[in-house]
Design a protein around this motif. Structure first.
Motif, PDB file in Angstrom:
ATOM      1  N   ALA A 117      55.367 -72.685 -32.024  1.00 44.82           N
ATOM      2  CA  ALA A 117      54.611 -72.759 -33.283  1.00 44.82           C
ATOM      3  C   ALA A 117      55.043 -74.025 -34.173  1.00 44.82           C
ATOM      4  O   ALA A 117      54.976 -73.901 -35.366  1.00 44.82           O
ATOM      5  CB  ALA A 117      55.009 -71.575 -33.900  1.00 44.82           C
ATOM      6  N   LEU A 118      54.964 -75.031 -33.118  1.00 43.48           N
ATOM      7  CA  LEU A 118      55.551 -76.289 -34.029  1.00 43.48           C
ATOM      8  C   LEU A 118      54.263 -77.002 -34.510  1.00 43.48           C
ATOM      9  O   LEU A 118      53.165 -77.330 -33.752  1.00 43.48           O
ATOM     10  CB  LEU A 118      56.184 -77.261 -33.242  1.00 43.48           C
ATOM     11  CG  LEU A 118      57.497 -76.667 -32.528  1.00 43.48           C
ATOM     12  CD1 LEU A 118      58.091 -77.708 -31.514  1.00 43.48           C
ATOM     13  CD2 LEU A 118      58.743 -76.240 -33.725  1.00 43.48           C
ATOM     14  N   ASP A 120      53.726 -80.128 -35.573  1.00 44.85           N
ATOM     15  CA  ASP A 120      53.737 -81.741 -35.083  1.00 44.85           C
ATOM     16  C   ASP A 120      54.990 -81.750 -34.164  1.00 44.85           C
ATOM     17  O   ASP A 120      56.048 -82.498 -34.445  1.00 44.85           O
ATOM     18  CB  ASP A 120      53.725 -82.548 -36.256  1.00 44.85           C
ATOM     19  CG  ASP A 120      53.796 -84.111 -35.942  1.00 44.85           C
ATOM     20  OD1 ASP A 120      53.660 -84.394 -34.513  1.00 44.85           O
ATOM     21  OD2 ASP A 120      53.703 -84.886 -36.662  1.00 44.85           O
ATOM     22  N   PRO A 121      54.843 -81.145 -32.852  1.00 38.30           N
ATOM     23  CA  PRO A 121      55.926 -81.330 -31.884  1.00 38.30           C
ATOM     24  C   PRO A 121      56.166 -82.776 -31.782  1.00 38.30           C
ATOM     25  O   PRO A 121      57.523 -83.013 -31.647  1.00 38.30           O
ATOM     26  CB  PRO A 121      55.265 -80.620 -30.775  1.00 38.30           C
ATOM     27  CG  PRO A 121      54.060 -79.807 -31.168  1.00 38.30           C
ATOM     28  CD  PRO A 121      53.572 -80.499 -32.418  1.00 38.30           C
ATOM     29  N   ARG A 122      55.485 -83.770 -31.381  1.00 37.16           N
ATOM     30  CA  ARG A 122      55.751 -85.159 -30.944  1.00 37.16           C
ATOM     31  C   ARG A 122      56.600 -85.678 -32.303  1.00 37.16           C
ATOM     32  O   ARG A 122      57.541 -86.466 -32.183  1.00 37.16           O
ATOM     33  CB  ARG A 122      54.786 -85.868 -30.579  1.00 37.16           C
ATOM     34  CG  ARG A 122      54.922 -87.517 -30.403  1.00 37.16           C
ATOM     35  CD  ARG A 122      53.841 -88.210 -29.562  1.00 37.16           C
ATOM     36  NE  ARG A 122      53.936 -87.862 -27.934  1.00 37.16           N
ATOM     37  CZ  ARG A 122      53.256 -87.034 -27.498  1.00 37.16           C
ATOM     38  NH1 ARG A 122      52.279 -86.508 -28.158  1.00 37.16           N
ATOM     39  NH2 ARG A 122      53.518 -86.965 -26.279  1.00 37.16           N
ATOM     40  N   GLY A 123      56.148 -85.497 -33.525  1.00 36.19           N
ATOM     41  CA  GLY A 123      56.605 -86.082 -34.685  1.00 36.19           C
ATOM     42  C   GLY A 123      57.996 -85.373 -34.882  1.00 36.19           C
ATOM     43  O   GLY A 123      58.952 -86.153 -35.277  1.00 36.19           O
ATOM     44  N   ALA A 212      55.974 -78.572 -44.415  1.00 32.79           N
ATOM     45  CA  ALA A 212      54.651 -77.916 -44.044  1.00 32.79           C
ATOM     46  C   ALA A 212      53.935 -78.595 -42.859  1.00 32.79           C
ATOM     47  O   ALA A 212      53.265 -77.928 -42.124  1.00 32.79           O
ATOM     48  CB  ALA A 212      53.827 -77.665 -45.139  1.00 32.79           C
ATOM     49  N   GLU A 213      54.108 -79.962 -42.962  1.00 38.58           N
ATOM     50  CA  GLU A 213      53.471 -80.891 -41.923  1.00 38.58           C
ATOM     51  C   GLU A 213      54.454 -80.977 -40.600  1.00 38.58           C
ATOM     52  O   GLU A 213      53.864 -81.634 -39.498  1.00 38.58           O
ATOM     53  CB  GLU A 213      53.409 -82.464 -42.466  1.00 38.58           C
ATOM     54  CG  GLU A 213      52.307 -82.482 -43.862  1.00 38.58           C
ATOM     55  CD  GLU A 213      53.150 -81.868 -44.839  1.00 38.58           C
ATOM     56  OE1 GLU A 213      52.485 -81.507 -45.838  1.00 38.58           O
ATOM     57  OE2 GLU A 213      54.196 -81.961 -44.989  1.00 38.58           O
ATOM     58  N   GLY A 214      55.428 -80.015 -40.633  1.00 38.04           N
ATOM     59  CA  GLY A 214      55.977 -80.093 -39.362  1.00 38.04           C
ATOM     60  C   GLY A 214      57.235 -81.298 -38.870  1.00 38.04           C
ATOM     61  O   GLY A 214      57.634 -81.213 -37.664  1.00 38.04           O
ATOM     62  N   ARG A 215      57.512 -81.963 -39.925  1.00 40.77           N
ATOM     63  CA  ARG A 215      58.576 -83.079 -39.700  1.00 40.77           C
ATOM     64  C   ARG A 215      59.627 -82.548 -40.163  1.00 40.77           C
ATOM     65  O   ARG A 215      59.901 -81.850 -41.098  1.00 40.77           O
ATOM     66  CB  ARG A 215      58.110 -84.209 -40.231  1.00 40.77           C
ATOM     67  CG  ARG A 215      56.706 -84.833 -39.980  1.00 40.77           C
ATOM     68  CD  ARG A 215      56.408 -85.187 -38.625  1.00 40.77           C
ATOM     69  NE  ARG A 215      57.288 -86.314 -38.189  1.00 40.77           N
ATOM     70  CZ  ARG A 215      56.745 -87.812 -37.949  1.00 40.77           C
ATOM     71  NH1 ARG A 215      55.711 -87.963 -38.345  1.00 40.77           N
ATOM     72  NH2 ARG A 215      57.893 -88.456 -37.552  1.00 40.77           N
ATOM     73  N   LEU A 240      64.058 -75.823 -28.660  1.00 42.24           N
ATOM     74  CA  LEU A 240      62.919 -76.200 -29.655  1.00 42.24           C
ATOM     75  C   LEU A 240      61.716 -76.789 -28.866  1.00 42.24           C
ATOM     76  O   LEU A 240      60.642 -76.637 -29.069  1.00 42.24           O
ATOM     77  CB  LEU A 240      63.467 -76.984 -30.651  1.00 42.24           C
ATOM     78  CG  LEU A 240      62.458 -76.891 -31.919  1.00 42.24           C
ATOM     79  CD1 LEU A 240      61.940 -75.533 -32.483  1.00 42.24           C
ATOM     80  CD2 LEU A 240      63.168 -77.750 -33.027  1.00 42.24           C
ATOM     81  N   LEU A 241      62.023 -77.935 -28.097  1.00 44.21           N
ATOM     82  CA  LEU A 241      60.858 -78.836 -28.090  1.00 44.21           C
ATOM     83  C   LEU A 241      59.917 -78.288 -26.605  1.00 44.21           C
ATOM     84  O   LEU A 241      60.694 -77.860 -25.663  1.00 44.21           O
ATOM     85  CB  LEU A 241      61.369 -80.265 -27.656  1.00 44.21           C
ATOM     86  CG  LEU A 241      62.367 -81.021 -28.659  1.00 44.21           C
ATOM     87  CD1 LEU A 241      62.584 -82.265 -28.224  1.00 44.21           C
ATOM     88  CD2 LEU A 241      61.313 -81.111 -29.941  1.00 44.21           C
ATOM     89  N   PRO A 242      58.785 -78.610 -26.639  1.00 46.04           N
ATOM     90  CA  PRO A 242      58.009 -78.203 -25.553  1.00 46.04           C
ATOM     91  C   PRO A 242      58.503 -79.088 -24.464  1.00 46.04           C
ATOM     92  O   PRO A 242      58.730 -80.105 -24.623  1.00 46.04           O
ATOM     93  CB  PRO A 242      56.591 -78.332 -26.046  1.00 46.04           C
ATOM     94  CG  PRO A 242      56.639 -79.563 -27.354  1.00 46.04           C
ATOM     95  CD  PRO A 242      57.762 -79.090 -27.749  1.00 46.04           C
ATOM     96  N   ALA A 243      58.010 -78.636 -23.175  1.00 45.14           N
ATOM     97  CA  ALA A 243      58.499 -79.285 -21.952  1.00 45.14           C
ATOM     98  C   ALA A 243      57.956 -80.644 -21.872  1.00 45.14           C
ATOM     99  O   ALA A 243      58.583 -81.421 -21.229  1.00 45.14           O
ATOM    100  CB  ALA A 243      58.252 -78.601 -20.698  1.00 45.14           C
ATOM    101  N   ASN A 244      56.844 -80.773 -22.416  1.00 41.54           N
ATOM    102  CA  ASN A 244      56.080 -82.129 -22.099  1.00 41.54           C
ATOM    103  C   ASN A 244      56.418 -83.316 -23.118  1.00 41.54           C
ATOM    104  O   ASN A 244      56.148 -84.280 -22.917  1.00 41.54           O
ATOM    105  CB  ASN A 244      54.524 -81.907 -22.409  1.00 41.54           C
ATOM    106  CG  ASN A 244      53.976 -81.561 -23.732  1.00 41.54           C
ATOM    107  OD1 ASN A 244      54.881 -80.793 -24.444  1.00 41.54           O
ATOM    108  ND2 ASN A 244      53.060 -82.175 -24.280  1.00 41.54           N
TER     109      ASN A 244
END
Length: 301
Positions: A117-118, A120-123, A212-215, A240-244
C-alpha cells in the motif's frame, strides 16, 4: 488505554500513570492533552503529549544511563542524516509507580508504511537507500557495536543459528519449513570480510514514518544502532519494498552477493523468531513478519 501486553512480565503502564509522571516532574506540560499511540512496538509504550511532544516508557524499565546514552547518541548522529530522527527533550526520573527512567521526545509526523500500500514505492526506496548510505558514512570516535556478541568473528550470524532453527520448527504447518531451512543455510554460509559500518539494525516498517505523498520523513528507535555488518540495514528489501525495486535499492548501495545473502538471512531470522511469539499478542508485528517470510522464501536462491 494501556499498551498491548506482549509479555506477562512487562510493566503496567496506562494513561493515568503517564499523566501523573508528567505532572509531577514536568509541570510546564501538565495541561497538555495526552493520548496513547498504538505504535505496534515491542519495547516501549508511546504517548502523544500535546501536538509537539511524545512520552516514551520502556516496557521493561531501564536505568538512567540507558536513556542518557540514547540522548547523546541521537544528538551525535542527527547532523549526518538526511531524515529526521528522535530528539530527547527531557528525561524523567524513576518513581515508586514506575521504577525506571523515561523520556519526552519531540513528536515526529508521519505514518508507518505498509507493504503493498505504498503511495510512492520508488521514491521511498530512493529515500531509504539515501538514509542507509548516509548512515554508513558516519565517522564518530565512539563506535558502539550494534550486536556485541558478533564482534571479531568472520561468521557473524552463527550466534543466531540455534534460535532461528528453533523458530522454524515452531512454525511447522504455518510456513514451508524446508524452504525456510534451505534459505537460512544459504545465508548462514555467506562469507563476511569483517567490514563494519554504522547501521540502524532495525529498519522495519514500524520504525519508519512516511508523508501522505509516500516519502520517508523520519526514522525511529535507535536503541540497537551501532557499528556492524552492512547487511544489517537491508531489512526494507524484504519487509517493505516491492520486488521490482529491489535491484535498484541494491545498486544504489553497491551491495555484493555475500552481503545480500546475509541481509536476507537476518530478515528471515528476525521474522521467524518474531512470528511465533507475537502472532496472537501483536497482530501488526506478526503481519509484518509473515510478509517478510513470504518475500524471502519467494526470492530466487
Amino acid at each position: 488505554m494501556s499498551p498491548r501486553k506482549n509479555h506477562a512480565d512487562q510493566a503496567d503502564i496506562d494513561t493515568p500513570l503517564v499523566r501523573e509522571l508528567v505532572a509531577a516532574q514536568f509541570p510546564q506540560w501538565a495541561a497538555l492533552p495526552l493520548e496513547p499511540v498504538d505504535s505496534g512496538g515491542l519495547c516501549n509504550a508511546i504517548y502523544r503529549l500535546g501536538s509537539d511532544l511524545s512520552v516514551r516508557l520502556s516496557l521493561w524499565p531501564a536505568g538512567t544511563d540507558v536513556v542518557q546514552r540514547e540522548q547523546a547518541k541521537l544528538a551525535a548522529l542527527a547532523p549526518f542524516l538526511p531524515m529526521a530522527i528522535p530528539t530527547v527533550e527531557a528525561i524523567g526520573s524513576p518513581t515508586d509507580a514506575f521504577p525506571g527512567t523515561w523520556s519526552v521526545h519531540r513528536w515526529l509526523a508521519g505514518t508507518h508504511p505498509s507493504p503493498g500500500a505504498l503511495v510512492d514505492p520508488r521514491g521511498l526506496a530512493t529515500d531509504l537507500a539515501a538514509f542507509v548510505d548516509a548512515f554508513r558514512r558516519i565517522d564518530l570516535p565512539d563506535r558502539p557495536p550494534a550486536y556485541p556478541g558478533e564482534r571479531r568473528t568472520r561468521a557473524p550470524m552463527v550466534s543466531m543459528d540455534s534460535s532461528t532453527r528453533k523458530a522454524i520448527d515452531e512454525l511447522d504447518g504455518l510456513i514451508d519449513t524446508r524452504a525456510a531451512s534451505a534459505s537460512w543455510e544459504e545465508s548462514l554460509a555467506a562469507p563476511y570480510d569483517g567490514r563494519e559500518v554504522w547501521v540502524h539494525s532495525d529498519l522495519t516498517p514500524s520504525n519508519l514514518l512516511v508523508s501522505a505523498e509516500g516519502r520517508l520523513t523520519a526514522v525511529l528507535d535507535f536503541e540497537t544502532c551501532g557499528v556492524g555488518d552492512p547487511a544489517c540495514d537491508l531489512f526494507p528489501v524484504w519487509y517493505l519494498l516491492p520486488a521490482n525495486l529491489r535491484d535498484e535499492f541494491r545498486a544504489a548501495l553497491d551491495v555484493d552477493d555475500a552481503t545480500w545473502l546475509r541481509g536476507r538471512g537476518r530478515v528471515l531470522s528476525q521474522a521467524l523468531i518474531v512470528l511465533p511469539h507475537y502472532k496472537d499478542a501483536n497482530p501488526a508485528t506478526a503481519n509484518y513478519a509473515r510478509h517478510a517470510i513470504r518475500e524471502v522464501l519467494a526470492a530466487p536462491r
